[in-house]
Design a protein around this motif. Structure first.
Motif, PDB file in Angstrom:
ATOM      1  N   HIS A  69      69.102   0.081 -12.037  1.00 21.39           N
ATOM      2  CA  HIS A  69      68.322   0.544 -13.198  1.00 21.39           C
ATOM      3  C   HIS A  69      68.451   0.143 -14.414  1.00 21.39           C
ATOM      4  O   HIS A  69      67.798   0.178 -15.446  1.00 21.39           O
ATOM      5  CB  HIS A  69      68.007   2.027 -12.826  1.00 21.39           C
ATOM      6  CG  HIS A  69      67.347   2.418 -11.595  1.00 21.39           C
ATOM      7  ND1 HIS A  69      65.930   2.053 -11.177  1.00 21.39           N
ATOM      8  CD2 HIS A  69      67.664   2.775 -10.360  1.00 21.39           C
ATOM      9  CE1 HIS A  69      65.697   2.295 -10.069  1.00 21.39           C
ATOM     10  NE2 HIS A  69      66.763   2.911  -9.694  1.00 21.39           N
ATOM     11  N   GLY A  70      69.797   0.435 -15.136  1.00 21.63           N
ATOM     12  CA  GLY A  70      70.256   0.093 -16.295  1.00 21.63           C
ATOM     13  C   GLY A  70      69.958  -1.221 -16.741  1.00 21.63           C
ATOM     14  O   GLY A  70      69.376  -1.461 -17.926  1.00 21.63           O
ATOM     15  N   LEU A  71      70.379  -2.245 -15.873  1.00 27.93           N
ATOM     16  CA  LEU A  71      69.993  -3.675 -16.552  1.00 27.93           C
ATOM     17  C   LEU A  71      68.636  -3.947 -16.504  1.00 27.93           C
ATOM     18  O   LEU A  71      68.209  -4.469 -17.470  1.00 27.93           O
ATOM     19  CB  LEU A  71      70.731  -4.507 -15.259  1.00 27.93           C
ATOM     20  CG  LEU A  71      72.241  -4.684 -15.250  1.00 27.93           C
ATOM     21  CD1 LEU A  71      72.654  -5.551 -14.322  1.00 27.93           C
ATOM     22  CD2 LEU A  71      72.599  -5.331 -16.815  1.00 27.93           C
ATOM     23  N   ASN A  72      67.824  -3.338 -15.487  1.00 24.39           N
ATOM     24  CA  ASN A  72      66.386  -3.721 -15.839  1.00 24.39           C
ATOM     25  C   ASN A  72      65.715  -2.924 -16.725  1.00 24.39           C
ATOM     26  O   ASN A  72      64.547  -3.426 -17.329  1.00 24.39           O
ATOM     27  CB  ASN A  72      65.616  -3.345 -14.169  1.00 24.39           C
ATOM     28  CG  ASN A  72      65.829  -4.353 -13.284  1.00 24.39           C
ATOM     29  OD1 ASN A  72      65.760  -5.616 -13.503  1.00 24.39           O
ATOM     30  ND2 ASN A  72      66.064  -3.869 -11.978  1.00 24.39           N
ATOM     31  N   SER A  73      66.427  -1.751 -17.270  1.00 21.07           N
ATOM     32  CA  SER A  73      65.738  -1.187 -18.545  1.00 21.07           C
ATOM     33  C   SER A  73      66.135  -2.014 -19.704  1.00 21.07           C
ATOM     34  O   SER A  73      65.316  -1.881 -20.720  1.00 21.07           O
ATOM     35  CB  SER A  73      66.314   0.129 -18.525  1.00 21.07           C
ATOM     36  OG  SER A  73      67.768   0.175 -18.693  1.00 21.07           O
ATOM     37  N   LEU A  74      67.065  -2.610 -19.729  1.00 20.29           N
ATOM     38  CA  LEU A  74      67.667  -3.496 -21.152  1.00 20.29           C
ATOM     39  C   LEU A  74      67.239  -5.090 -21.095  1.00 20.29           C
ATOM     40  O   LEU A  74      67.051  -5.505 -22.180  1.00 20.29           O
ATOM     41  CB  LEU A  74      69.145  -3.436 -20.853  1.00 20.29           C
ATOM     42  CG  LEU A  74      69.804  -2.153 -21.403  1.00 20.29           C
ATOM     43  CD1 LEU A  74      71.274  -2.039 -20.726  1.00 20.29           C
ATOM     44  CD2 LEU A  74      69.676  -1.615 -22.586  1.00 20.29           C
ATOM     45  N   LEU A  75      66.841  -5.479 -19.938  1.00 17.44           N
ATOM     46  CA  LEU A  75      66.481  -7.068 -19.824  1.00 17.44           C
ATOM     47  C   LEU A  75      65.182  -7.088 -20.285  1.00 17.44           C
ATOM     48  O   LEU A  75      64.328  -6.217 -20.264  1.00 17.44           O
ATOM     49  CB  LEU A  75      66.654  -7.642 -18.473  1.00 17.44           C
ATOM     50  CG  LEU A  75      68.025  -7.676 -17.977  1.00 17.44           C
ATOM     51  CD1 LEU A  75      68.107  -8.115 -16.340  1.00 17.44           C
ATOM     52  CD2 LEU A  75      68.648  -8.965 -18.532  1.00 17.44           C
TER      53      LEU A  75
END
Length: 257
Positions: A81-87
């Motif tokens: 979830h963290g990566l998909n929120s930042l990418l």
């Protein structure tokens, strides 16, 4: 946070339009830079990611596999979830796995599958254009399929590599070349143990020449016997190519995507 080092694998999907390819480079945005920037923000430390292989400028992926090592303790769900929120919207993490220490996204890969889409409709499509090569006019699909079968096996694919390819050997094993008709689209799927620079796109361009009657099945076989890039077909546009998935054999990962 400190602790034992973890080996994390990500399955990535991306739209390569507007990117200079997978690899970090000085003069163009890259998918690798986007992923490493998001990881640095999330993990509060610099992280280097290794991909199953490089994709060229404008090429897409449904199942690119990468790995990185970290001592961070964020759970897999948090990484997802963290990566998909930042990418950026053009890049997405589809799956996250914790892997054994010996896993390497590139060295552990056994086979890759690429798919090339040709749009054969009489009218152009604004939605299909970024992800396909539009061709009008008849194509002899029977001849193309037969030529594709000639490319299966272990061969010297020197005639199917672009200038600047740094591969030590041009011998590769292609296990399948399949033509699939889906409505207005012709899809050419190629599976092999590795590919030279622009190899799949040159294979597609060559098969299209066969379909148009400008080359024969025998010409394709001859290119393998007497490699000559000048006699092969053109390089198909990057936008029609997508890395579908990577197979890791007996690895716990199985196949991606």
């Amino acid at each position: 946070m400190s602790g034992s080092e973890r080996n994390i694998a990500l399955v990535l999907e991306y739209d390569g339009t507007g990117y200079g390819g997978w690899q970090v480079q000085p003069n163009a945005p890259s998918i690798q830079a986007e992923v490493e920037s998001a990881l640095e923000t999330l993990l509060k430390s610099r992280v280097r990611v290794t991909a199953s292989g490089r994709t060229d400028a404008g090429v897409h992926a449904l199942g690119q596999v990468v790995h990185f090592r970290t001592r961070g303790r964020i759970p897999l769900k948090g990484l997802f979830h963290g990566l998909n929120s930042l990418l950026p919207p053009a890049v997405a993490v589809r799956r996250v796995h914790e892997m054994p220490p010996e896993f390497d996204a590139r060295r552990s890969a056994r086979e890759k599958t690429y798919r090339y889409r040709i749009h054969r409709a009489a009218a152009p499509s604004a939605f299909a254009r970024p992800f396909s090569w539009r061709l009008t006019g008849p194509l002899d699909l029977t001849a193309m399929a037969e030529a594709g079968r000639r490319l299966v096996g272990t061969h010297d694919f020197a005639a199917f590599r672009a200038a600047g390819c740094g591969a030590v050997t041009t011998v590769r094993t292609v296990t399948a070349v399949d033509l699939i008709r889906r409505g207005e689209f012709l899809e050419i799927e190629v599976t092999g143990n590795g590919f030279l620079r622009h190899m799949v796109r040159i294979m597609v361009g060559t098969l299209v020449e066969v379909g148009r009657g400008r080359m024969t099945v025998g010409d394709v076989a001859d290119l393998l016997a007497r490699p000559d890039r000048e006699r092969a077909g053109p390089t198909a546009p990057a936008r029609g190519l997508v890395l579908v998935g990577v197979r890791y054999g007996t690895s716990p990962l199985g196949s991606f995507p």
